[in-house]
Design a protein around this motif. Sequence first.
Motif, short mmCIF file in Angstrom:
data_model
loop_
_atom_site.label_atom_id
_atom_site.label_comp_id
_atom_site.label_asym_id
_atom_site.label_seq_id
_atom_site.Cartn_x
_atom_site.Cartn_y
_atom_site.Cartn_z
N GLU A 96 0.15 -17.10 75.38
CA GLU A 96 0.27 -15.65 75.60
C GLU A 96 -0.35 -14.87 74.44
OE1 GLU A 96 4.44 -14.96 76.28
OE2 GLU A 96 4.38 -15.89 78.26
N VAL A 97 -0.10 -15.32 73.22
CA VAL A 97 -0.68 -14.65 72.05
C VAL A 97 -2.20 -14.77 72.09
CG1 VAL A 97 -0.90 -14.77 69.54
CG2 VAL A 97 1.36 -14.84 70.59
N ALA A 98 -2.69 -15.95 72.41
CA ALA A 98 -4.15 -16.14 72.48
C ALA A 98 -4.75 -15.24 73.56
CB ALA A 98 -4.48 -17.60 72.78
N LYS A 99 -4.06 -15.11 74.69
CA LYS A 99 -4.55 -14.22 75.75
C LYS A 99 -4.56 -12.77 75.27
CE LYS A 99 -3.18 -16.78 79.90
NZ LYS A 99 -2.27 -16.78 81.07
N ALA A 100 -3.51 -12.36 74.58
CA ALA A 100 -3.43 -10.97 74.09
C ALA A 100 -4.55 -10.68 73.09
CB ALA A 100 -2.06 -10.70 73.46
N VAL A 101 -4.78 -11.59 72.17
CA VAL A 101 -5.85 -11.42 71.19
C VAL A 101 -7.21 -11.41 71.90
CG1 VAL A 101 -7.05 -12.52 69.24
CG2 VAL A 101 -4.56 -12.36 69.24
N GLN A 111 -7.76 -10.52 74.96
CA GLN A 111 -7.86 -9.27 75.72
C GLN A 111 -8.28 -8.12 74.81
OE1 GLN A 111 -7.72 -8.87 79.08
NE2 GLN A 111 -8.39 -6.81 78.65
N VAL A 112 -7.70 -8.06 73.61
CA VAL A 112 -8.07 -7.01 72.66
C VAL A 112 -9.55 -7.15 72.28
CG1 VAL A 112 -7.74 -6.17 70.30
CG2 VAL A 112 -5.76 -6.66 71.73
N ALA A 113 -9.97 -8.37 72.01
CA ALA A 113 -11.38 -8.61 71.66
C ALA A 113 -12.30 -8.24 72.82
CB ALA A 113 -11.58 -10.06 71.25
N LEU A 114 -11.91 -8.61 74.03
CA LEU A 114 -12.71 -8.29 75.21
C LEU A 114 -12.80 -6.79 75.42
CD1 LEU A 114 -14.26 -9.24 77.72
CD2 LEU A 114 -12.07 -9.33 78.92
N THR A 115 -11.68 -6.10 75.30
CA THR A 115 -11.66 -4.65 75.48
C THR A 115 -12.55 -3.97 74.44
OG1 THR A 115 -9.42 -4.77 76.39
CG2 THR A 115 -10.16 -2.63 75.60
N SER A 116 -12.44 -4.40 73.20
CA SER A 116 -13.29 -3.82 72.15
C SER A 116 -14.76 -4.11 72.41
CB SER A 116 -12.90 -4.38 70.78
OG SER A 116 -11.64 -3.92 70.41
N ALA A 117 -15.06 -5.33 72.82
CA ALA A 117 -16.45 -5.69 73.10
C ALA A 117 -17.00 -4.89 74.28
CB ALA A 117 -16.56 -7.19 73.39
N GLN A 118 -16.17 -4.68 75.31
CA GLN A 118 -16.61 -3.88 76.45
C GLN A 118 -16.86 -2.43 76.04
OE1 GLN A 118 -13.38 -4.67 79.17
NE2 GLN A 118 -14.56 -6.20 80.29
N ALA A 119 -15.97 -1.89 75.23
CA ALA A 119 -16.14 -0.51 74.77
C ALA A 119 -17.42 -0.37 73.96
CB ALA A 119 -14.93 -0.07 73.95
N ILE A 120 -17.68 -1.32 73.10
CA ILE A 120 -18.90 -1.28 72.28
C ILE A 120 -20.14 -1.47 73.15
CG2 ILE A 120 -20.16 -2.51 70.47
CD1 ILE A 120 -17.39 -2.96 69.13
N ALA A 121 -20.06 -2.37 74.14
CA ALA A 121 -21.20 -2.57 75.04
C ALA A 121 -21.50 -1.31 75.84
CB ALA A 121 -20.93 -3.75 75.98
N GLY A 131 -9.16 -1.42 68.27
CA GLY A 131 -8.96 -2.87 68.37
C GLY A 131 -8.18 -3.41 67.19
N ASN A 132 -8.46 -2.87 66.00
CA ASN A 132 -7.75 -3.28 64.79
C ASN A 132 -6.26 -3.00 64.91
OD1 ASN A 132 -7.62 -4.16 61.99
ND2 ASN A 132 -7.24 -2.02 61.52
N LYS A 133 -5.90 -1.83 65.43
CA LYS A 133 -4.48 -1.48 65.58
C LYS A 133 -3.78 -2.43 66.55
CE LYS A 133 -5.02 3.34 64.34
NZ LYS A 133 -5.08 4.71 64.78
N GLU A 134 -4.45 -2.77 67.64
CA GLU A 134 -3.86 -3.71 68.61
C GLU A 134 -3.65 -5.08 67.98
OE1 GLU A 134 -2.67 -3.26 71.76
OE2 GLU A 134 -2.93 -1.15 71.27
N LEU A 135 -4.65 -5.54 67.23
CA LEU A 135 -4.52 -6.84 66.56
C LEU A 135 -3.39 -6.82 65.53
CD1 LEU A 135 -8.25 -7.88 66.12
CD2 LEU A 135 -6.58 -8.84 67.71
N ALA A 136 -3.23 -5.71 64.84
CA ALA A 136 -2.14 -5.58 63.87
C ALA A 136 -0.79 -5.69 64.56
CB ALA A 136 -2.25 -4.26 63.11
N LYS A 137 -0.65 -5.06 65.71
CA LYS A 137 0.61 -5.14 66.46
C LYS A 137 0.89 -6.58 66.89
CE LYS A 137 0.42 -0.50 68.45
NZ LYS A 137 0.22 0.26 69.71
#
Length: 190
Positions: free
Chosen positions: A19-24, A26-36, A96-102
Motif C-alpha cells: 500500500e505504501v509503495a502504491k501511494a508513493v 501514485q504521487v510520483a505518477l501524478t507529479s509526472a503527469q502534471a509535469i508532462a 508532490g513533495n508535500k504528499e511524499l512527506a505525509k
Amino acid sequence: MSKNPFDFNTMANQTKGVEVAKAVGQVALTSAQAIAQLNQRAAQELTARLQSKVAELMKAQDPKAVFDHVHAEVLQEAAKEVAEYQSELFQALASGNKELAKIAESMIKESQHDLIHFVNEATQNAPTGTEPYTSVFKTSFSSALQNFELIRAAMSDSFVNFEKSVDSMNQFSGVQKADGVKAKKTKQGE
C-alpha cells in the motif's frame, strides 16, 4: 496458549508495504503527469507564438526594426513565459513533495507503533526471573524509539529544505522577471 511475540503477522506487514509503495507510486505518477501536461502545453504555446512572431518578422522590411522588435517584445515575452513555466513546475514539485512527506510521516508513525507493540508483547510474555533482561531489552528499544524520532526530524527537515530551495528558485526567477520588466520600461522611456 500464549501469543507468540515474534509473530509479526507478515501478511499484514507485506500488505502495508504494498500500500505504501502504491501511494508513493501514485504521487510520483501524478507529479509526472502534471509535469508532462505542463511541458506539452508550454511546447504548444511556444510553437504557436513562434509561428506568429516569424510571420510578423517576415513582413518587416527594415532589419533594425526587426532587431528592435525581437529585443523589445519577443525576448521579453519569452523571459516572462519561462518564469511562468518555472513557477508552475515548482508548484507541481512542491505538491508532490508535500504528499511524499505525509506518506513518510505516516510510515514512521506506523513503524514506531509496531515497535512499541512488539516490545510490550515481548516483555509481557517474558518468563519470571528475566526482569533484568527485560529491562535491558526495554532500554535498548527505548533508544530505538528515540532514533525513530531522529529519523522523523531529519526527514521533516529534508522536505522543508526542499521546499525552501524550490521557493528560493521561484523567487529568483521572479526577481529576474521583475528586472526584465524594469529594463523594458526603462528602454521605452528613453
